[in-house]
Design a protein around this motif. Structure first.
Motif, PDB file in Angstrom:
ATOM      1  N   UNK A 123      28.691  30.808 -30.732  1.00 48.77           N
ATOM      2  CA  UNK A 123      27.386  30.491 -30.144  1.00 48.77           C
ATOM      3  C   UNK A 123      26.397  31.643 -30.284  1.00 48.77           C
TER       4      UNK A 123
ATOM      5  N   UNK B 274      11.295  10.308 -23.801  1.00 49.15           N
ATOM      6  CA  UNK B 274      10.882  11.679 -24.145  1.00 49.15           C
ATOM      7  C   UNK B 274      10.073  12.328 -23.032  1.00 49.15           C
ATOM      8  N   UNK B 275       9.129  11.582 -22.478  1.00 48.15           N
ATOM      9  CA  UNK B 275       8.279  12.168 -21.437  1.00 48.15           C
ATOM     10  C   UNK B 275       9.116  12.517 -20.210  1.00 48.15           C
ATOM     11  N   UNK B 278      11.626  15.488 -20.962  1.00 57.37           N
ATOM     12  CA  UNK B 278      10.963  16.791 -21.047  1.00 57.37           C
ATOM     13  C   UNK B 278      10.446  17.225 -19.681  1.00 57.37           C
ATOM     14  N   UNK B 279       9.928  16.248 -18.938  1.00 52.60           N
ATOM     15  CA  UNK B 279       9.440  16.583 -17.594  1.00 52.60           C
ATOM     16  C   UNK B 279      10.597  17.098 -16.743  1.00 52.60           C
ATOM     17  N   UNK B 281      13.390  18.523 -17.757  1.00 58.11           N
ATOM     18  CA  UNK B 281      13.814  19.844 -18.224  1.00 58.11           C
ATOM     19  C   UNK B 281      12.850  20.903 -17.711  1.00 58.11           C
ATOM     20  N   UNK B 282      11.567  20.594 -17.789  1.00 57.18           N
ATOM     21  CA  UNK B 282      10.590  21.581 -17.340  1.00 57.18           C
ATOM     22  C   UNK B 282      10.745  21.862 -15.849  1.00 57.18           C
ATOM     23  N   UNK B 283      10.929  20.753 -15.095  1.00 56.13           N
ATOM     24  CA  UNK B 283      11.096  20.913 -13.644  1.00 56.13           C
ATOM     25  C   UNK B 283      12.328  21.755 -13.322  1.00 56.13           C
ATOM     26  N   UNK B 286      12.026  25.505 -15.929  1.00 54.17           N
ATOM     27  CA  UNK B 286      10.884  26.398 -16.099  1.00 54.17           C
ATOM     28  C   UNK B 286       9.976  26.481 -14.885  1.00 54.17           C
ATOM     29  N   UNK B 287       9.783  25.331 -14.223  1.00 53.91           N
ATOM     30  CA  UNK B 287       8.723  25.268 -13.231  1.00 53.91           C
ATOM     31  C   UNK B 287       8.973  26.243 -12.096  1.00 53.91           C
ATOM     32  N   UNK B 387      15.634  30.658 -23.107  1.00 51.78           N
ATOM     33  CA  UNK B 387      15.746  29.519 -22.192  1.00 51.78           C
ATOM     34  C   UNK B 387      15.920  28.218 -22.969  1.00 51.78           C
ATOM     35  N   UNK B 388      15.067  28.055 -23.985  1.00 50.26           N
ATOM     36  CA  UNK B 388      15.103  26.773 -24.689  1.00 50.26           C
ATOM     37  C   UNK B 388      16.405  26.639 -25.467  1.00 50.26           C
ATOM     38  N   UNK B 389      16.913  27.758 -26.002  1.00 51.39           N
ATOM     39  CA  UNK B 389      18.210  27.687 -26.692  1.00 51.39           C
ATOM     40  C   UNK B 389      19.311  27.313 -25.716  1.00 51.39           C
ATOM     41  N   UNK B 390      19.228  27.905 -24.513  1.00 49.51           N
ATOM     42  CA  UNK B 390      20.220  27.568 -23.495  1.00 49.51           C
ATOM     43  C   UNK B 390      20.160  26.092 -23.161  1.00 49.51           C
ATOM     44  N   UNK B 391      18.925  25.588 -22.995  1.00 47.54           N
ATOM     45  CA  UNK B 391      18.776  24.168 -22.656  1.00 47.54           C
ATOM     46  C   UNK B 391      19.332  23.298 -23.778  1.00 47.54           C
ATOM     47  N   UNK B 392      18.901  23.603 -24.998  1.00 47.94           N
ATOM     48  CA  UNK B 392      19.247  22.718 -26.115  1.00 47.94           C
ATOM     49  C   UNK B 392      20.723  22.800 -26.473  1.00 47.94           C
TER      50      UNK B 392
ATOM     51  N   UNK C  31      10.508  28.650 -28.389  1.00 48.27           N
ATOM     52  CA  UNK C  31      10.550  28.649 -26.931  1.00 48.27           C
ATOM     53  C   UNK C  31       9.216  28.159 -26.358  1.00 48.27           C
ATOM     54  N   UNK C  42       4.964  16.564 -18.122  1.00 48.41           N
ATOM     55  CA  UNK C  42       4.572  16.421 -16.709  1.00 48.41           C
ATOM     56  C   UNK C  42       3.094  16.072 -16.619  1.00 48.41           C
TER      57      UNK C  42
END
Lengths: 268, 494, 440
Positions: A123, B274-275, B278-279, B281-283, B286-287, B387-392, C31, C42
């Motif tokens: 990873x 999708x909406x 993504x919402x 994931x952001x919540x 990231x939020x 962060x995005x790599x962790x999420x994905x 990112x 959102x």
């Protein structure tokens, strides 16, 4: 230089080893609550530094400041200065992703991803683009698992889920995963607290071997473990660094009364 | 004695029984409460239960069975010629007898005797009292009606006496039982437990009711239209399949409705997934807590808005907007100001349903994503992943089963949604694949077939139940599979 | 630590150039993109919420105002009861030619020539046809008004109402609009005289169904919804709580309770229209309960709400820590006492929150009510839950199907009323949760 020679040299010239990481006046706040008070601590290259102290003393907090894992906690604030080589890791120009690629971390509880053993280890190299070809990646995975002493146990089942391993194996897998990124420093947060004595012994042996290539900082609850694996020991109490010294000296003739009490088991 | 008065008396007896039971237990204990096994209140409740429960049970049974018995007796007493005319006529005659009987209740003795000796017209006399009679009453009906009334009166009287007797007897039986060591609490609690079990069996009964009612009505439908033609027919046109014309074949085709249902649900999911994802994931990732505490409830407001409001929104805002914009677009591109999106269309219904589904996807996924243990997140971040790599690469794969479950639940909701499609999708049952044209759905047709005058013998009405069971089976499959996945997922991280 | 006086002199160094390239730039771009997608999602969701609410409110807020015309009506005996029969034939007062009274009053007010029939017709068209029943009710209630002249406030016709609210484009060719130039002129004169004016529309809350938008209101529907909500509350709360207590506290863990569990979760996700079919087949067709009655609607909504309440209640019961149970049991309380004295009170806020949310859903539910015949044109207020009535969302559905533009205004107005109810219920739930939330 042969490994034995390195070790000898290290042991002899403990006090002349260069500093890998330097912390100056490091304080940590969780919201209003202050968890760490002006800690000054240096981490020497290719040395195992153990952080000990009663629970809640701030040793894990300090460890997490070293690769900015505290950033992931809400309302956590760090003041003071921590350098890696000569770079201030809290400087705005320093990138946290790059920092963590240089300062890896192994956690208290083994936390393999719910993926195959191979994917777990590969990873890091994958996200950082450290291997260009599949063959290179295979090689990284193999050497990392070898370094973690796990290769012989898992080489035939690399594509089985990492969560299927025993606790001790999982923790060594997590170490292999950290090693695969080739960091300069590896932070270990009580890596053996969830393991049985045999698995603990294996991990300790592994730490000993890793020292040749990596700088290691380990938080441990067990004084015996600190004595067994580390060359330098730092004692924390109530958010303060009480004493930092050579491990041998620390356990035989500590400078501070509190250290003595703790080692004698008077509190903790 | 009317039923409500009877109920009141039983309640009163129950209350007295409670007091009696309490004071008797108190007396038995000789003032030493600690010597009692159960508190006096439990003894009171025990006596009250005995005073009311059997009586109420008897009352319920009587109220259900006595009309059946009276109907049966009166029917068999009707004259021979009526008896031989078949069940339908007999039923009709019985209905008339009952309205005559209801009318008699309002007449005084002299008026009744006038009718009996034929000196007054029954229909007119009754009409003057506000009881309308369908057709002239036959003479035999007078007798039957009188018998009916007499039996009813007798039954009422008998019931009142029996119920009150049972009530009082129950109270005395229970009172005799009361003693210092009597375990009144355990008895009372057993009754309570029984009622708890009864309450939870309603959940099962609902499902049984749904399945049984729909199966039986759909079964009647399938005696008129063969299942093959229903499930594989490609033409939906129930209007011209009048009963008895024999040409019912091929007119009740499910496929165009199913196609419309799935198509609209698909468009809605295409929009919402999708909406919503993504919402979520952001919540979750990231939020800031502040943004989260504002945006999350606001998004959930969308879920709280009734679907009829979405339907109206589609009908008067989204549909006309799409139609007008397509007119303008067509005009600018080709010079021909002709709209190519219908106001009622797959895309209108799909988009509006998609808006409705966004909060479902986002809050279900948010729950799933936040359940991924922090250790996995830390493990990945600790290796220097963004962060995005962790999420994905870590969180989404770990959460995937749960998210799939959440999406299936959302899809089930899309398939079963009614009010939006009733107002926005159109009623034309067509097999076609242009999303800009109207299509119709299973739910729209259920509503269409069941509003207005109903006749429970025609296939036009009964087909709604066949559609209903189809819908139920589809959503049941989706729900059970989704719930199974989500449950497995939860267990994994518990 | 004094021995490390100048630690920086001995810090290890590694030239920056030798650092590995781990693609930071590219990865941070990804990112940022990812983050932007999330934020965008959102934003889109909230945008739609705003558009939806704006669409309803902008179309509907005018529904709370109604144009009225106050005319001095002469209740002339000549028109109402020319042959003086009212003492013997009460029907006379019901069938009298009340529109004539309105016409005469208008002709007088506007100073028209009664002989010009088309002009007079245009003038009377400005007043709602509901004036007939309004005047009739006045006379029937108090026959002594006959022969007197009383000022009566009549509803303006929906078209005049729209024109007065400025919703009709008067630049359109006269032939193609519903409000004629003459009428506009009269409207303005009457407005200047203070006879015609806008006021708060109480009618939308009190009227029943009507084919004339100006005389249509949600009164009957509100009462129907109120009946249903009360019955749903009375039935579903005790049943739901009892079922949850059994399942959570008493039921043995076996196949059967597993089945009930799966069953309840599934029932919560069954399409609402299926409940309508159940109600139609079982309550109306099999048990012979009356169609269009609020009671049947309430039964259907109860079955639909139960799973929601059960799930919420079980979660609330589960959140009560086991230590509370052990403490009570340890004092010698029976299991039943433990549950009813300790666990249930602690779980109550959560249960009530779940109940309110379930009720809010039930209040907005439409589809099952259509199937049990609540799509009825009900003018009179139902006296009991057994009489035909309709419900707020069903009223919205029926109005949404009307073609007239004035009904769009009414529909939006009714939606605003529905949403206000829902907002209050949800706010109540939120406050309850805030007030009593407990962290163990």
């Amino acid at each position: 230089m042969s490994e034995a020679a390195v070790e000898k040299a290290l042991d002899q010239k403990m006090n002349t080893v260069p500093f890998k990481m330097v912390g100056r006046d490091v304080s940590v706040y969780y919201g209003e609550k202050r968890a760490l008070f002006d800690v000054n601590l240096d981490v020497r290259e290719n040395t195992v530094t153990a952080l000990i102290g009663p629970s809640g003393c701030g040793k894990s907090t300090f460890l997490r400041t070293l690769n900015r894992m505290n950033d992931t906690i809400e309302n956590c604030r760090v003041t003071g200065k921590i350098t890696l080589d000569e770079d201030d890791i809290y400087d705005l120009s320093i990138d946290v992703v790059e920092l963590r690629a240089r300062v890896g971390m192994v956690f208290q509880k083994p936390n393999p991803f719910p993926k195959s053993i191979y994917d777990n280890v590969s990873y890091g190299p994958r996200i950082h683009g450290l291997a260009r070809t599949k063959a290179e990646l295979d090689a990284v995975v193999e050497t990392s698992l070898q370094k973690a002493g796990l290769w012989n146990e898992v080489k035939d089942r690399l594509h089985e889920p990492g969560t299927g391993l025993s606790g001790g194996q999982q923790q060594r897998l997590c170490i292999a995963r950290a090693v695969a990124v080739s960091p300069e420093v590896i932070l270990m947060d009580e890596p053996c607290s969830a393991l049985d004595p045999i698995a603990t012994a294996k991990v300790e042996e592994l730490i000993h071997e890793l020292r040749a290539n990596f700088t290691i900082v380990i938080v441990t609850h067990s004084m015996q473990q600190a004595a067994r694996v580390s060359q330098r020991t730092a004692m924390f109490h109530l958010g303060n660094l009480v004493e930092e010294n050579d491990t041998d000296k620390m356990f035989t003739n500590p400078d501070d009364q509190r250290t003595q009490d703790y080692i004698m088991g008077r509190f903790g | 004695m009317s039923t409500s008065l009877l109920l009141l008396i039983i309640a009163l007896i129950g209350f007295i029984a409670f007091l009696a039971g309490r004071s008797r237990s108190f007396a038995r204990s000789g003032g030493k409460l600690s010597s009692l096994h159960s508190l006096p209140g439990y003894h009171g409740s025990y006596v009250a239960i005995w005073a009311t429960l059997p009586a109420l049970l008897l009352l319920a049974i009587w109220l259900i069975t006595s009309p059946v018995y009276i109907d049966y007796t009166v029917r068999s007493s009707l004259p021979e010629p009526v008896q031989s005319q078949g069940a339908a006529t007999l039923q009709l005659a019985l209905g008339q007898v009952k309205s005559v009987a209801a009318g008699f209740e309002r007449l005084n003795a002299s008026e009744i005797s006038a009718i009996e000796n034929g000196s007054a017209n029954m229909r007119e006399t009754l009409a003057s009292k506000g009881v309308a009679l369908a057709g002239e009453g036959e003479p035999y009906m007078v007798k039957a009606a009188q018998q009916f009334n007499a039996m009813r009166q007798y039954s009422r009287w008998l019931m009142s006496v029996a119920v009150l007797l049972v009530s009082v007897a129950g109270a005395f039986y229970a009172l005799r039982n009361i003693d210092v060591r009597f375990r009144a609490r355990n008895r009372v609690e057993r009754v309570m437990l029984g009622s708890l079990i009864l309450a939870s069996s309603i959940a099962i009964l609902t499902t049984v009711g749904i399945v049984a009612s729909m199966l039986s009505e759909a079964g009647r439908f399938f005696t008129m239209v063969s299942p093959m033609e229903f499930f594989f027919g490609t033409v939906w046109d129930p209007r011209f399949a009048a009963a008895g014309s024999g040409g019912a074949s091929g007119q009740f085709g499910l496929l165009p409705l199913l196609a419309g249902t799935l198509y609209i649900a698909f468009v809605a999911m295409l929009f919402a997934v999708p909406i919503g994802l993504f919402a979520a994931i952001y919540m979750a990732e990231y939020a800031s807590p502040r943004l989260r505490s504002i945006a999350k409830p606001l998004l959930e407001v969308l879920a709280g808005i009734p679907t009829i409001v979405y339907g109206f929104f589609a009908l008067v805002t989204v549909g006309p907007f799409l139609r007008d914009i397509s007119t303008q677009l067509n005009g600018v591109l080709t010079g021909n100001y002709q709209n190519f999106i219908q106001a009622q269309s797959v895309i209108t219904a799909g988009i509006v349903m998609g808006i409705m589904l966004i909060p479902f996807v986002s809050s279900l996924s948010d729950d799933i994503i936040t359940q991924v243990p922090r250790a996995l997140r830390d493990g990945s971040l600790g290796l220097g992943a963004t962060r995005s790599e962790t999420v994905k690469k870590v969180i989404l794969p770990a959460a995937l089963p749960g998210i799939v479950g959440a999406l299936l639940l959302t899809a089930s909701r899309a398939v079963g949604e009614t009010m939006i499609v009733v107002l926005a999708a159109g009623v034309a049952a067509r097999m076609q694949f242009n999303p800009l044209e109207p299509m119709t759905t299973v739910t729209v047709k259920i509503v269409n077939q069941l509003t207005g005058d109903l006749e429970f013998t025609s296939p036009q009405t009964l087909v709604a139940f066949a559609l209903g069971i189809t819908l139920f089976v589809i959503t049941l499959g989706l729900n059970i599979y989704a719930l199974y996945i989500v449950r497995k997922y939860r267990e994994q991280y518990e | 630590m004094t021995e490390f006086a100048s630690p920086t002199a001995r810090v290890s160094t590694r030239p920056a150039a030798s650092r590995r390239d781990i693609g930071i730039k590219r990865r941070y771009a990804a990112e940022r993109r990812f983050r932007a997608f999330g934020f965008g999602a959102i934003a889109i969701g909230l945008f739609f919420l705003a558009v939806l609410l704006w669409s309803v409110v902008s179309k509907g807020y005018t529904a709370f105002q109604q144009t009225t015309i106050t005319l001095p009506i002469e209740f002339s005996e000549k028109v109402i009861d020319p042959k003086n029969e009212r003492a013997t034939d009460p029907k006379q007062l019901f069938t009298a030619n009340y529109p004539l009274l309105v016409r005469e009053a208008l002709v007088k007010q506007l100073g028209l020539d009664p002989a010009k029939r088309p002009l007079v017709k245009q003038a009377t068209d400005m007043v709602s046809a509901s004036a007939r029943s309004q005047l009739r009710d006045i006379v029937v209630a108090d026959p002594t008004v006959i022969g007197k002249t009383i000022p009566v406030t009549l509803l303006a016709d929906a078209n005049i109402d729209s024109a007065f609210k400025g919703q009709i484009d008067l630049t359109v060719d006269e032939a193609r609009r519903k409000v004629k130039d003459e009428q506009v002129a009269w409207m303005n004169t009457l407005a200047e005289e203070g006879v015609l004016k806008k006021s708060f529309n109480t009618g939308i809350f009190t009227f029943g169904a009507s084919s004339r938008p100006e005389a249509a209101g949600v009164g009957v529907a509100l009462l129907g919804s109120l009946y249903m909500m009360l019955i749903v509350l009375v039935l579903s709360l005790p049943i739901g709580v009892a079922a949850s207590i059994y399942l959570e506290e008493f039921a043995p863990k076996n196949r059967l309770t597993d089945l009930i569990e799966v069953n309840i979760n599934n029932l919560a996700a069954v399409p609402s229209i299926v409940y309508g079919l159940l109600g139609l087949a079982v309550f109306i067709n099999f048990w012979g309960m009356p169609r269009s009655a609020a009671l049947v609607g309430a039964f259907v909504l109860t079955l639909m709400t139960l799973p929601t309440i059960i799930i919420a209640t079980r979660a609330a019961l589960k959140a009560v820590p086991p230590s509370i149970r052990s403490a009570a049991l340890g004092l010698g309380a029976s299991k039943m006492q433990t549950v009813f004295h300790h666990v249930l009170p602690l779980a109550m806020p959560g249960i009530l929150t779940g109940t309110i949310i379930g009720l809010a859903h039930a209040l907005g539910e439409t589809a099952p009510l259509l199937l049990i015949g609540m799509v009825a044109f009900v003018v009179d207020f139902p006296g009991s839950p057994l009489e035909p009535s309709t419900a707020l969302p069903v009223q919205i559905y029926m109005w949404a199907n009307e073609a007239e533009r004035a009904f769009v205004e009414r529909t939006s107005g009714a939606i605003i009323i529905l949403l206000i109810f829902l907002i209050f219920m949800n706010l109540g739930a939120i406050l309850l949760r805030r007030r009593f939330e407990r962290r163990w």
